[in-house]
Design a protein around this motif. Structure first.
Motif, PDB file in Angstrom:
ATOM      1  N   MET A   1      -4.678  -8.722  -1.879  1.00 38.21           N
ATOM      2  CA  MET A   1      -3.876  -7.536  -1.536  1.00 38.21           C
ATOM      3  C   MET A   1      -4.265  -6.385  -2.467  1.00 38.21           C
ATOM      4  SD  MET A   1       0.268  -7.166  -1.229  1.00 38.21           S
ATOM      5  CE  MET A   1       0.335  -8.479   0.000  1.00 38.21           C
ATOM      6  N   SER A   2      -4.599  -5.243  -1.892  1.00 38.34           N
ATOM      7  CA  SER A   2      -5.095  -4.118  -2.680  1.00 38.34           C
ATOM      8  C   SER A   2      -3.978  -3.482  -3.487  1.00 38.34           C
ATOM      9  CB  SER A   2      -5.723  -3.081  -1.761  1.00 38.34           C
ATOM     10  OG  SER A   2      -4.735  -2.461  -0.954  1.00 38.34           O
ATOM     11  N   ALA A   3      -4.399  -2.728  -4.510  1.00 45.46           N
ATOM     12  CA  ALA A   3      -3.432  -2.034  -5.358  1.00 45.46           C
ATOM     13  C   ALA A   3      -2.649  -0.996  -4.564  1.00 45.46           C
ATOM     14  CB  ALA A   3      -4.156  -1.374  -6.527  1.00 45.46           C
ATOM     15  N   GLN A   4      -3.306  -0.408  -3.572  1.00 49.32           N
ATOM     16  CA  GLN A   4      -2.629   0.599  -2.746  1.00 49.32           C
ATOM     17  C   GLN A   4      -1.481  -0.014  -1.959  1.00 49.32           C
ATOM     18  OE1 GLN A   4      -5.208   2.558   0.024  1.00 49.32           O
ATOM     19  NE2 GLN A   4      -3.639   4.002   0.711  1.00 49.32           N
ATOM     20  N   ILE A   5      -1.717  -1.193  -1.395  1.00 45.27           N
ATOM     21  CA  ILE A   5      -0.670  -1.863  -0.623  1.00 45.27           C
ATOM     22  C   ILE A   5       0.467  -2.314  -1.537  1.00 45.27           C
ATOM     23  CG2 ILE A   5      -0.137  -3.882   0.795  1.00 45.27           C
ATOM     24  CD1 ILE A   5      -2.900  -3.688   1.996  1.00 45.27           C
ATOM     25  N   LEU A   6       0.107  -2.828  -2.707  1.00 53.79           N
ATOM     26  CA  LEU A   6       1.134  -3.247  -3.665  1.00 53.79           C
ATOM     27  C   LEU A   6       1.988  -2.064  -4.093  1.00 53.79           C
ATOM     28  CD1 LEU A   6      -0.830  -5.761  -5.931  1.00 53.79           C
ATOM     29  CD2 LEU A   6       1.005  -6.291  -4.316  1.00 53.79           C
ATOM     30  N   SER A   7       1.358  -0.931  -4.328  1.00 52.09           N
ATOM     31  CA  SER A   7       2.109   0.272  -4.698  1.00 52.09           C
ATOM     32  C   SER A   7       3.038   0.701  -3.564  1.00 52.09           C
ATOM     33  CB  SER A   7       1.141   1.408  -5.043  1.00 52.09           C
ATOM     34  OG  SER A   7       0.317   1.057  -6.124  1.00 52.09           O
ATOM     35  N   LEU A   8       2.556   0.581  -2.329  1.00 56.02           N
ATOM     36  CA  LEU A   8       3.361   0.948  -1.177  1.00 56.02           C
ATOM     37  C   LEU A   8       4.582   0.046  -1.043  1.00 56.02           C
ATOM     38  CD1 LEU A   8       3.535   2.763   1.373  1.00 56.02           C
ATOM     39  CD2 LEU A   8       2.243   0.983   2.575  1.00 56.02           C
ATOM     40  N   LEU A   9       4.382  -1.252  -1.255  1.00 55.67           N
ATOM     41  CA  LEU A   9       5.494  -2.196  -1.166  1.00 55.67           C
ATOM     42  C   LEU A   9       6.490  -1.982  -2.307  1.00 55.67           C
ATOM     43  CD1 LEU A   9       3.633  -5.483  -0.128  1.00 55.67           C
ATOM     44  CD2 LEU A   9       4.826  -3.837   1.326  1.00 55.67           C
ATOM     45  N   ALA A  10       5.973  -1.662  -3.495  1.00 56.33           N
ATOM     46  CA  ALA A  10       6.855  -1.368  -4.625  1.00 56.33           C
ATOM     47  C   ALA A  10       7.701  -0.137  -4.331  1.00 56.33           C
ATOM     48  CB  ALA A  10       6.037  -1.168  -5.898  1.00 56.33           C
ATOM     49  N   LEU A  11       7.080   0.869  -3.707  1.00 54.12           N
ATOM     50  CA  LEU A  11       7.821   2.070  -3.320  1.00 54.12           C
ATOM     51  C   LEU A  11       8.897   1.727  -2.299  1.00 54.12           C
ATOM     52  CD1 LEU A  11       8.208   5.145  -3.307  1.00 54.12           C
ATOM     53  CD2 LEU A  11       6.447   5.273  -1.524  1.00 54.12           C
ATOM     54  N   GLY A  12       8.563   0.839  -1.348  1.00 53.61           N
ATOM     55  CA  GLY A  12       9.553   0.422  -0.369  1.00 53.61           C
ATOM     56  C   GLY A  12      10.756  -0.254  -1.009  1.00 53.61           C
ATOM     57  N   PHE A  13      10.512  -1.072  -2.031  1.00 58.20           N
ATOM     58  CA  PHE A  13      11.606  -1.739  -2.741  1.00 58.20           C
ATOM     59  C   PHE A  13      12.494  -0.725  -3.448  1.00 58.20           C
ATOM     60  CE2 PHE A  13      13.342  -3.769  -6.561  1.00 58.20           C
ATOM     61  CZ  PHE A  13      14.030  -4.833  -5.982  1.00 58.20           C
ATOM     62  N   VAL A  14      11.865   0.255  -4.112  1.00 58.58           N
ATOM     63  CA  VAL A  14      12.634   1.287  -4.819  1.00 58.58           C
ATOM     64  C   VAL A  14      13.447   2.118  -3.829  1.00 58.58           C
ATOM     65  CG1 VAL A  14      12.467   3.364  -6.231  1.00 58.58           C
ATOM     66  CG2 VAL A  14      11.040   1.381  -6.756  1.00 58.58           C
ATOM     67  N   LEU A  15      12.846   2.468  -2.703  1.00 58.42           N
ATOM     68  CA  LEU A  15      13.567   3.241  -1.686  1.00 58.42           C
ATOM     69  C   LEU A  15      14.721   2.428  -1.093  1.00 58.42           C
ATOM     70  CD1 LEU A  15      10.641   5.032   0.195  1.00 58.42           C
ATOM     71  CD2 LEU A  15      12.246   6.011  -1.457  1.00 58.42           C
ATOM     72  N   GLY A  16      14.530   1.110  -1.000  1.00 57.62           N
ATOM     73  CA  GLY A  16      15.624   0.255  -0.542  1.00 57.62           C
ATOM     74  C   GLY A  16      16.796   0.271  -1.511  1.00 57.62           C
TER      75      GLY A  16
END
Length: 237
Positions: A1-16
């Protein structure tokens, strides 16, 4: 899993997590959490709300991302209008319970130890044996969370479709967003209920006022949502 996707998922968690701070969510959960007898039970209200919210988002994700179902603007407004009606119902129900009953401190033995919690008796009704909230009491926050999830599904799925090229990543993003919302609402329901628990034993009037305030807030915000969606955004016109 790329760093870009991990960053995107981390952002999704924070937005949640941040999603739990929405006023309509707090208005709904506070009416339920403040009437629970223990802080743990109040925390579970938020967690169950988050589960219901996530279930709706996942269903919407399947329909929109994988089955290409379109959620129209009028449908989205109708779901938000239903949220307003639900907030009014929750507020009225909370105020009705306070008007018909009386709050007092109730001490009893449970699982081998004594503890104290606020208790609400209905007028002209005999006391019933104490029972802790079980699975039945979880249905209300679950349904409330599902209603909120449906109302917010259109905007979230459209955002995912516009910014995330892979359907699978989009689905995972919504799942992570839902997990964040569960954690965020668990924290917020605990914070909403904490003042009522601190005032339950020695400050009955303050406890009553706080619960009344939660009901009034839900009722007033529900009326605002109905006015905004129904008339300002022309759903009923």
């Amino acid at each position: 899993m790329s760093a870009q996707i991990l960053s995107l998922l981390a952002l999704g968690f924070v937005l949640g997590l941040k999603h739990a701070l929405d006023a309509d969510h707090l208005a709904a959960v506070s009416t339920i959490a403040t009437e629970r007898r223990s802080l743990l039970s109040s925390s579970l209200v938020g967690a169950i709300w988050g589960v219901g919210h996530t279930i709706s988002l996942m269903i919407a994700a399947v329909l929109v991302i994988f089955l290409h179902f379109e959620i129209g603007d009028r449908t989205a407004k109708g779901l938000e209008f239903c949220v307003g009606l639900m907030l009014i119902a929750l507020g009225v129900n909370a105020l009705r319970k306070l008007a018909r009953g009386r709050v007092h401190v109730h001490a009893h033995e449970h699982d081998g130890y004594w503890h104290v919690h606020p208790h609400l008796h209905q007028k002209d009704a005999q006391d019933k044996p104490h029972m802790h909230h079980g699975l039945k009491s979880g249905a209300r926050p679950l349904l409330v969370g599902m209603m909120h999830g449906l109302a917010g599904s259109a905007a979230l799925t459209l955002l995912v479709l516009a910014t995330i090229p892979s359907p699978l990543v989009g689905f995972v993003y919504i799942a992570v967003f839902g997990i964040g919302s569960i954690g965020g609402m668990t924290i917020m329901s605990t914070l909403c209920a904490l003042p009522t628990k601190l005032t339950s034993q020695r400050f009955a009037r303050a406890n009553f006022a706080l619960r009344c305030l939660a009901g009034v807030f839900s009722l007033a915000f529900g009326i605002f949502v109905i006015y905004d969606i129904g008339f300002v955004n022309h759903l009923l016109m």
